[in-house]
Scaffold this motif. Sequence first.
Motif, mmCIF file in Angstrom:
data_model
loop_
_atom_site.group_PDB
_atom_site.id
_atom_site.type_symbol
_atom_site.label_atom_id
_atom_site.label_comp_id
_atom_site.label_asym_id
_atom_site.label_seq_id
_atom_site.Cartn_x
_atom_site.Cartn_y
_atom_site.Cartn_z
ATOM 1 N N LEU A 196 3.580 -9.850 -2.240
ATOM 2 C CA LEU A 196 4.598 -10.360 -1.318
ATOM 3 C C LEU A 196 3.906 -11.181 -0.230
ATOM 4 N N PRO A 197 4.626 -12.076 0.450
ATOM 5 C CA PRO A 197 4.003 -12.844 1.535
ATOM 6 C C PRO A 197 3.356 -11.908 2.555
ATOM 7 N N THR A 198 2.169 -12.285 3.033
ATOM 8 C CA THR A 198 1.458 -11.428 3.991
ATOM 9 C C THR A 198 1.682 -11.866 5.443
ATOM 10 N N ASP A 199 2.385 -12.979 5.643
ATOM 11 C CA ASP A 199 2.748 -13.393 6.999
ATOM 12 C C ASP A 199 3.957 -12.555 7.432
ATOM 13 N N PRO A 200 3.805 -11.736 8.484
ATOM 14 C CA PRO A 200 4.884 -10.812 8.847
ATOM 15 C C PRO A 200 6.211 -11.510 9.140
ATOM 16 N N ALA A 201 6.155 -12.662 9.813
ATOM 17 C CA ALA A 201 7.405 -13.360 10.157
ATOM 18 C C ALA A 201 8.135 -13.806 8.898
ATOM 19 N N ARG A 202 7.385 -14.361 7.957
ATOM 20 C CA ARG A 202 8.005 -14.830 6.722
ATOM 21 C C ARG A 202 8.554 -13.659 5.899
ATOM 22 N N LEU A 203 7.756 -12.599 5.784
ATOM 23 C CA LEU A 203 8.196 -11.457 4.990
ATOM 24 C C LEU A 203 9.417 -10.786 5.631
ATOM 25 N N ALA B 228 -1.680 -3.276 9.034
ATOM 26 C CA ALA B 228 -1.103 -4.192 10.035
ATOM 27 C C ALA B 228 0.208 -4.783 9.535
ATOM 28 N N LEU B 229 0.248 -5.190 8.272
ATOM 29 C CA LEU B 229 1.484 -5.745 7.706
ATOM 30 C C LEU B 229 2.556 -4.658 7.579
ATOM 31 N N THR B 230 2.143 -3.469 7.155
ATOM 32 C CA THR B 230 3.073 -2.342 7.012
ATOM 33 C C THR B 230 3.719 -2.022 8.359
ATOM 34 N N GLN B 231 2.884 -1.958 9.398
ATOM 35 C CA GLN B 231 3.381 -1.684 10.752
ATOM 36 C C GLN B 231 4.328 -2.792 11.213
ATOM 37 N N ALA B 232 3.957 -4.051 10.948
ATOM 38 C CA ALA B 232 4.785 -5.183 11.372
ATOM 39 C C ALA B 232 6.157 -5.175 10.710
ATOM 40 N N MET B 233 6.227 -4.579 9.511
ATOM 41 C CA MET B 233 7.504 -4.516 8.788
ATOM 42 C C MET B 233 8.357 -3.314 9.199
ATOM 43 N N GLY B 234 7.865 -2.541 10.170
ATOM 44 C CA GLY B 234 8.635 -1.411 10.664
ATOM 45 C C GLY B 234 8.526 -0.166 9.814
ATOM 46 N N ALA B 235 7.609 -0.174 8.841
ATOM 47 C CA ALA B 235 7.430 1.005 7.985
ATOM 48 C C ALA B 235 6.583 2.039 8.716
ATOM 49 N N ARG B 236 6.613 3.267 8.207
ATOM 50 C CA ARG B 236 5.898 4.351 8.868
ATOM 51 C C ARG B 236 4.833 4.992 7.999
ATOM 52 N N HIS B 237 4.745 4.587 6.723
ATOM 53 C CA HIS B 237 3.846 5.270 5.789
ATOM 54 C C HIS B 237 2.867 4.310 5.130
ATOM 55 N N LEU B 238 1.692 4.847 4.850
ATOM 56 C CA LEU B 238 0.685 4.140 4.080
ATOM 57 C C LEU B 238 0.318 5.046 2.893
ATOM 58 N N VAL B 239 0.621 4.565 1.690
ATOM 59 C CA VAL B 239 0.302 5.315 0.475
ATOM 60 C C VAL B 239 -1.163 5.047 0.115
ATOM 61 N N VAL B 240 -1.945 6.109 -0.036
ATOM 62 C CA VAL B 240 -3.387 5.987 -0.281
ATOM 63 C C VAL B 240 -3.692 6.466 -1.700
ATOM 64 N N ILE B 241 -4.192 5.556 -2.529
ATOM 65 C CA ILE B 241 -4.532 5.901 -3.910
ATOM 66 C C ILE B 241 -6.045 6.025 -4.039
ATOM 67 N N PRO B 242 -6.534 7.167 -4.553
ATOM 68 C CA PRO B 242 -7.980 7.319 -4.738
ATOM 69 C C PRO B 242 -8.470 6.381 -5.843
ATOM 70 N N SER B 243 -9.747 6.046 -5.802
ATOM 71 C CA SER B 243 -10.284 5.113 -6.800
ATOM 72 C C SER B 243 -10.324 5.759 -8.189
ATOM 73 N N PHE B 244 -10.222 4.914 -9.206
ATOM 74 C CA PHE B 244 -10.216 5.365 -10.599
ATOM 75 C C PHE B 244 -11.633 5.692 -11.066
ATOM 76 N N TRP B 245 -11.767 6.771 -11.844
ATOM 77 C CA TRP B 245 -13.075 7.039 -12.465
ATOM 78 C C TRP B 245 -13.195 6.336 -13.815
ATOM 79 N N ARG B 246 -12.075 5.789 -14.301
ATOM 80 C CA ARG B 246 -12.068 5.065 -15.572
ATOM 81 C C ARG B 246 -11.292 3.769 -15.349
ATOM 82 N N ASP B 247 -11.836 2.653 -15.765
ATOM 83 C CA ASP B 247 -11.193 1.352 -15.537
ATOM 84 C C ASP B 247 -9.852 1.296 -16.262
ATOM 85 N N ASP B 248 -8.783 0.938 -15.513
ATOM 86 C CA ASP B 248 -7.453 0.987 -16.118
ATOM 87 C C ASP B 248 -7.157 -0.204 -17.027
#
Length: 302
Positions: free
Chosen positions: A55-62, A101-121
């Motif tokens: 998605l666009p990363t410019d907060p105003a545009r998004l 920063a983009l998540t905060q600018a969009m008024g969201a409250r959560h950051l989903v954190v995915i651990p790194s893969f041990w096997r290439d997807d």
Amino acid sequence: MAHPTPLDRIRVGSAPDSWGVWFPDDPQQVPWERFLDEVAEAGYDWIELGPYGYLPTDPARLTDEVAKRNLKVSAGTVFTGLHRGPAVWEETWAHVGQVAALTQAMGARHLVVIPSFWRDDKTAEILEPPELTAEQWAHLAKGMERLGHEVKETYGLDIVVHPHADTHIDTEEHVERFLDSTDGELVNLCLDTGHYAYCGGDSVKLIETYGERIGYLHLKQVDPDILAEVVAGGVPFGPAVQRGVMCEPPSGVPELGPVLQAAQRLGVELFAIVEQDMYPCEPDKPLPIAVRTRRFLRSCGA
């Protein structure tokens, strides 16, 4: 016909993932404008940002793009390898900071954190052992606590860690070990019902046992027959998705009605974001599935 209990604490949404989007830029994926148009058309109010840069990363545009479709953003997503210790902190924080920063600018409250893969997807190459050492578990727990603290202090967001197939936080044993070794004030869970079932876990049991640690939900189902083949053949997650292991509800497991009822009983506001892994998929495939899925969730009371 009995009416379902209204799930008035559950806020339902969808994500680019349900449109076959796994990467910021990929010719096999639908353009972002089409995703936004169709997710709104399917009847969802909430979306996630998906891979940073899709998605666009410019907060105003998004802000303009989501507002004109009457959409709102629930969360951003980051990928981390914090089990590798303090040496990866700076690199991790640079990536997290962009997305937060983009998540905060969009008024969201959560950051989903995915651990790194041990096997290439994509290639299925084994990148690391699937089991962490005691030292790596300690790095992972401390690193996630630090991340939770810094993200809250700097951006006002709560991190929710997403157990995921082919990562070190996957099975019931690993999820419980992770929760038991981290502080609930700093780190909570994004329970993905499909990934947890894929790895043999019971979502309702987890919600009932660790309810205070459930901060966010991803709604997803697995096809038990395809899953049995995948497990028997040691198939990596990426190729498993291409086989259709993640299926349209209500045809798979776990049953989403009982999961949503268990979540409602927690007595807190929770996002429940539909994520049907479909990379890669035909561009006309996602919308009809999204419409049917939204209708199904309404039949559950959500």
